[in-house]
Each structure stands twice: as structure tokens, then as C-alpha cells.
Design an enzyme around this catalytic site. Structure first.
Site, PDB file in Angstrom:
ATOM      1  N   SER A  45      54.428  92.002-144.886  1.00 18.18           N
ATOM      2  CA  SER A  45      53.529  92.343-143.780  1.00 18.18           C
ATOM      3  C   SER A  45      53.931  91.711-142.451  1.00 18.18           C
ATOM      4  CB  SER A  45      52.103  91.898-144.132  1.00 18.18           C
ATOM      5  OG  SER A  45      52.015  90.494-144.186  1.00 18.18           O
ATOM      6  N   THR A 166      49.320  89.890-142.109  1.00 22.28           N
ATOM      7  CA  THR A 166      49.688  89.349-140.791  1.00 22.28           C
ATOM      8  C   THR A 166      49.793  87.850-140.969  1.00 22.28           C
ATOM      9  OG1 THR A 166      48.424  91.032-139.600  1.00 22.28           O
ATOM     10  CG2 THR A 166      48.771  88.981-138.414  1.00 22.28           C
ATOM     11  N   THR A 184      53.076  90.393-137.069  1.00 24.54           N
ATOM     12  CA  THR A 184      52.729  91.356-138.129  1.00 24.54           C
ATOM     13  C   THR A 184      53.615  92.598-138.070  1.00 24.54           C
ATOM     14  OG1 THR A 184      50.850  92.556-139.121  1.00 24.54           O
ATOM     15  CG2 THR A 184      51.037  92.649-136.744  1.00 24.54           C
ATOM     16  N   ARG A 194      51.074 102.849-133.187  1.00 28.92           N
ATOM     17  CA  ARG A 194      49.761 102.203-133.347  1.00 28.92           C
ATOM     18  C   ARG A 194      49.905 100.675-133.152  1.00 28.92           C
ATOM     19  NH1 ARG A 194      47.960  97.918-136.896  1.00 28.92           N
ATOM     20  NH2 ARG A 194      45.714  98.082-137.127  1.00 28.92           N
ATOM     21  N   ASP A 197      45.321  94.390-133.662  1.00 29.50           N
ATOM     22  CA  ASP A 197      44.806  93.282-132.847  1.00 29.50           C
ATOM     23  C   ASP A 197      45.847  92.221-132.556  1.00 29.50           C
ATOM     24  OD1 ASP A 197      44.846  92.770-135.630  1.00 29.50           O
ATOM     25  OD2 ASP A 197      43.422  91.119-135.408  1.00 29.50           O
ATOM     26  N   THR A 217      43.386  88.093-138.993  1.00 25.09           N
ATOM     27  CA  THR A 217      44.120  89.062-139.800  1.00 25.09           C
ATOM     28  C   THR A 217      43.077  90.038-140.352  1.00 25.09           C
ATOM     29  OG1 THR A 217      43.918  87.800-141.840  1.00 25.09           O
ATOM     30  CG2 THR A 217      45.837  87.339-140.497  1.00 25.09           C
ATOM     31  N   GLY A 218      43.547  91.152-140.869  1.00 29.66           N
ATOM     32  CA  GLY A 218      42.606  92.146-141.384  1.00 29.66           C
ATOM     33  C   GLY A 218      42.702  93.402-140.544  1.00 29.66           C
ATOM     34  N   GLY A 220      42.791  95.376-137.746  1.00 29.58           N
ATOM     35  CA  GLY A 220      42.900  95.060-136.333  1.00 29.58           C
ATOM     36  C   GLY A 220      41.989  95.878-135.435  1.00 29.58           C
TER      37      GLY A 220
END
Ligand code: ASP
Length: 311
Positions: A45, A166, A184, A194, A197, A217-218, A220
Site C-alpha cells: 500500500s 498508507t 501511500t 484519484r 487524503d 489512514t483509511g 481518504g
């Protein structure tokens, strides 16, 4: 002094602390720690070995923020350079800009003397091809780049349970200066171009020496819409403790509507060097190491439930 990171930052956290102990700045420590994660082929990632976009191209995002001056540098959808965190640092130090994307980011990396590198590993290519075979008829797959409805296939192929990842680092050096870095490859199988965040200051990254720092993280898109990293720091500025600040920023995510809501994780540090981390996922962990510790610890994040929805 302290270094805080997402769990996958474990491969770089000792090096970041070594940099701090040898007199390096928080910025040097964050860059050094993240570079090791970017080079780690087992992390699919971040950096080299990152999973590609839907066309099979590895597009990387990164940002760095100096909590002393609030200077920041970011790159988005950069291709063919394995250390986007170092390119982001050069953006911060050499340009009157904050964020470069796509071809401009590639061009700048070349001008700064970074060596280009193929980032797509055999493993990542295999996972991508298998995903396409699973989700798409052969005629679409074989002419994917020519499809004029790529957006539909992206919706089908993205999967919030397995497409993310990330690395976050926050360091506070011996002078009390704080720096935050994020790197990331973003969502696997994302639409080309794309950005999440990670390269957006205020969304996935924010640092301010006088109050503290946060990184995410997660998913974005959620952190962008809610201004999550900046919210944590702003809540601390308003007098909230780091625990309250993180919970409030997580609660803010619960106000998001729409079809696509999934995971979110935050790491944070307050101005006095206290770490904390939050997640809407039960088992999530983070890591930190202070100047007094011989080894980093892997600690649980505070769980804050938020609703999730997909499609
Ligand atoms: N935040 C990253 C992004 O949206 C992905 C992740 O951390 O899972 O690009």
C-alpha cells in the site's frame, strides 16, 4: 523526543528514532522512517510494491508538514518514483507551491535528481490481473484503457475491506519541533488520477508545534470531506485533550452522508509529546517509540464506532 506511526511504520520507526537521537530534525526523522516503508516490497500500500490503479499503473501520493513553520509539500498521482515522501519534502523546500500532481510531479522529481524506478512488482501485477479477471468480461479487460465507462468498472472493482493502506509518521525532535508525513499508493484499482487524503494538508496530515499533530489512514474521501487531521489539531487548540480531540474528529465522520463510508484511522501527538490513536475498526494498532525506550511498542488504537455503508 518521540516517533509515532501507523502499525506498518514498524519497519522504519527505529531508524526515525536513530535520526532524532543523532541530532536530526523531526523532518529528517519522518523522511527517513517513511523511506524504509516505501522501499518495503512486502507493503502493498506504500511506494515500491504498491497496488496499482485500475489500468495497472502505480500512482503514489505523499505529504510532509513542518509544525514549526506550517510549511508543507505534497505530491499526488506521481508515477515511477519510489520515494514520494522525499519529492514532497523537495516541494516544501524548493518551490513556492504546496502540491504538485501527475506529470508536473514526475517532471519535478526528475529535475531534483531522483532516479526513476519500476514500481509494479510481479505480485502486485498478479493481484491486479486476478481482480480484473474476477470482475470483468475478457473483452472489457483486454481493452480497458480504451473504455469510455471506466468509472463503472472502478465502482465494481474497489472494495473497502481490502483496497487500502498508507503509512503515517509523526516525530517530535529534541527542540520540540513536530513533523508529520504520509505516503501511500492509495486505493487499489482506483480511477486514474484519484487522490485520497494523504497528499491533502488538513485531510490526511496536519502539524502545528503549538498544539500537536495528526495523520490519517483509511478511506481518504472521508478525511477530505471532514478535514480530519486539521480537526484533531484544531480541537486541541480549542483546549481539548488529545483523547477528546481524536474522538471528536472521529464523531465528525458520522455526519457524512452518501453511499461510500468505510474505515478511518488517526494517529496523533499533542504538543507535550503524548501519543494517541483512534480507529473505527476494532483490532487496529499503532506504534510509538520515545527517546527513553529501547524498542517501539505496538499499542491498540481507541475504538470509536462510526457507521459504514458501501453502495
Ligand atoms: N487513505 C488512503 C487513501 O485514501 C488509503 C488508506 O489509508 O487505506 O488513499
Amino acid at each position: 523526543m518521540i516517533v509515532v506511526a501507523s502499525a506498518n511504520g514498524g519497519v522504519g520507526i527505529r531508524e526515525a528514532m536513530r535520526v532524532l537521537k543523532s541530532g536530526g530534525s523531526a523532518i529528517d526523522a519522518v523522511e527517513a522512517g517513511i523511506r524504509l516503508v516505501e522501499s518495503n516490497p512486502d507493503d502493498d500500500s506504500v511506494g515500491y510494491g504498491g497496488l496499482p490503479n485500475i489500468l495497472g499503473e502505480v500512482e503514489l501520493d505523499a505529504s510532509i508538514m513542518d509544525g514549526k513553520t506550517l510549511a508543507a509539500g505534497c505530491v499526488g498521482a506521481i508515477k515511477g518514483y519510489g520515494h514520494p515522501i522525499s519529492v514532497a519534502r523537495k516541494v516544501m523546500e524548493r518551490l513556492p507551491h504546496v502540491l504538485l500532481v501527475g506529470a508536473g510531479a514526475n517532471r519535478f522529481a526528475a529535475e531534483m535528481g531522483f532516479a526513476p524506478r519500476e514500481l509494479l512488482t510481479d505480485y502486485a501485477r498478479d493481484v491486479w490481473l486476478k481482480r480484473l479477471e474476477h470482475d470483468m468480461p475478457a473483452d472489457v479487460r483486454q481493452n480497458l484503457a480504451e473504455q469510455n465507462d471506466l468509472w463503472k468498472w472502478v465502482e465494481l472493482a474497489t472494495d473497502p475491506e481490502r483496497a487500502g493502506g498508507t503509512v503515517n509518521f509523526i516525530a517530535q525532535d529534541g527542540q520540540g519541533n513536530i513533523c508529520t508525513g504520509v505516503s501511500t499508493s492509495g486505493w487499489a484499482w482506483k480511477y486514474p488520477g484519484r487522490l485520497g487524503d494523504s497528499p491533502i494538508i488538513g485531510a490526511g496530515n496536519y502539524a502545528h508545534n503549538r498544539y500537536g499533530a495528526a495523520a490519517c489512514t483509511g478511506m481518504g474521501e472521508m478525511a477530505i470531506r471532514s478535514g480530519t487531521a486539521r480537526s484533531v489539531v484544531l480541537y486541541m487548540k480549542m483546549g481539548k485533550s488529545i483523547e477528546e480531540a481524536g474522538r471528536l474528529a472521529m464523531d465528525d465522520l458520522d455526519e457524512l452522508g452518501g453511499k461510500y463510508l468505510s474505515r478511518m484511522n488517526i494517529i496523533a501527538l499533542d504538543k507535550d509529546g503524548r501519543p494517541a490513536a483512534f480507529s473505527n475498526y476494532q483490532e487496529a494498532k499503532f506504534t510509538y517509540m520515545t527517546g527513553e525506550m529501547q524498542e517501539p511498542v505496538l499499542a491498540p488504537r481507541q475504538f470509536v464506532a462510526t457507521h459504514s455503508r458501501w453502495g
